[in-house]
Design a protein around this motif. Sequence first.
Motif, short mmCIF file in Angstrom:
data_model
loop_
_atom_site.label_atom_id
_atom_site.label_comp_id
_atom_site.label_asym_id
_atom_site.label_seq_id
_atom_site.Cartn_x
_atom_site.Cartn_y
_atom_site.Cartn_z
N MET A 1 1.40 5.40 -7.49
CA MET A 1 0.67 4.13 -7.49
C MET A 1 -0.19 4.05 -6.23
O MET A 1 0.32 4.21 -5.12
N GLN A 25 -9.51 -4.03 -11.84
CA GLN A 25 -8.49 -4.73 -12.62
C GLN A 25 -8.53 -4.29 -14.08
O GLN A 25 -7.49 -4.08 -14.72
N ILE A 28 -6.93 -0.98 -14.42
CA ILE A 28 -5.46 -1.11 -14.51
C ILE A 28 -5.04 -1.38 -15.95
O ILE A 28 -4.06 -0.81 -16.45
N ARG A 35 -2.83 -0.75 -7.53
CA ARG A 35 -2.21 -2.03 -7.16
C ARG A 35 -3.18 -2.72 -6.21
O ARG A 35 -3.47 -2.20 -5.13
#
Length: 323
Positions: A1, A25, A28, A35
Amino acid sequence: MRDVFFVLSPHFMLLDLAGPAEVLQIAIEYGAPLRLHMVAAVPELVSSVGLSQHQLAPLPKPIPDGALVVLIGVQNSKDNLSLPAAQAIVSWLREHFDQRQNQLACICSGAMIAAQAGLLDGKHCTTHHELIARLRLAAPKALIEENRLFVEDGNIATSAGISAGIDLALHLVAREFGAMMAQNIARQMVVWLRRSGQDPQLSAWLLHRNHLHPVVHKAQDLLSQQGQNMKHRWTLAELAAAVHTTPRTLSRLFIQHTTLTPHDYQLSIRLALAQQLLANSALTIEEIAQEAGFGSARDFRRVWQQAHGKLPSDSRGHVLNPC
């Protein structure tokens, strides 16, 4: 991550933050192991449009290995970057940013913060066109390039003003997680995948994607998917049926929006895949031709020679000095 730290200063430009943050985002949501963190030297800041950002996390100490630090530009950078909350970021970068372990992305006047921290010395970089002269003064050892959407030099990336941060973020996604994810994000955000004329040429999977026509994009997706689709020899009629239009309409739309016919577009994708496979010297030309969807090694050689010149090989059909 991988941790991504968006570093905010007083009166940060809202689009400098929102554009790249939305790109990552959405990445993701597509499965990218990222993150995101919003950090600053103070727990609350007001943006360029007056919107307050609350509960900001503190600047990480130390910065985790492999982290990406994104410096967000500010409104009226000449005054606002001299404020204590901005200068605290400069000190933090000097003490904690590790050029060997961390990556840096500067959006617009975020490059001025990096310059004050000495991170642009010897690096090719850019910023908003109105700030170029100031950046030269702040970083006299930097290799500053004008009229560029973004510039990447090793672990340091810089972009021009505001919306160019989206271009940079899409580039970072393409580099780390593949061109297909980047183009899907661009389509979802309804933005073009753009590069300046001086940037490295777009890969074949991104080239000719600077349009917004859904039918053509769907056809391009079918032609560029590796695996059985790549090996399948699509006819115009079959491709048109798959995207629910007529062959004549698909051909017209394809040429209008990409300047290529569907056949020529698929050839460019096959050549790009073959070029990647050529790096594997264990493969024969026959195997490469098959994997890239060519009818035969002879067909592959003919198309390759038209595009790149003669392809040398040894008596066993292995490529010599590939690419």
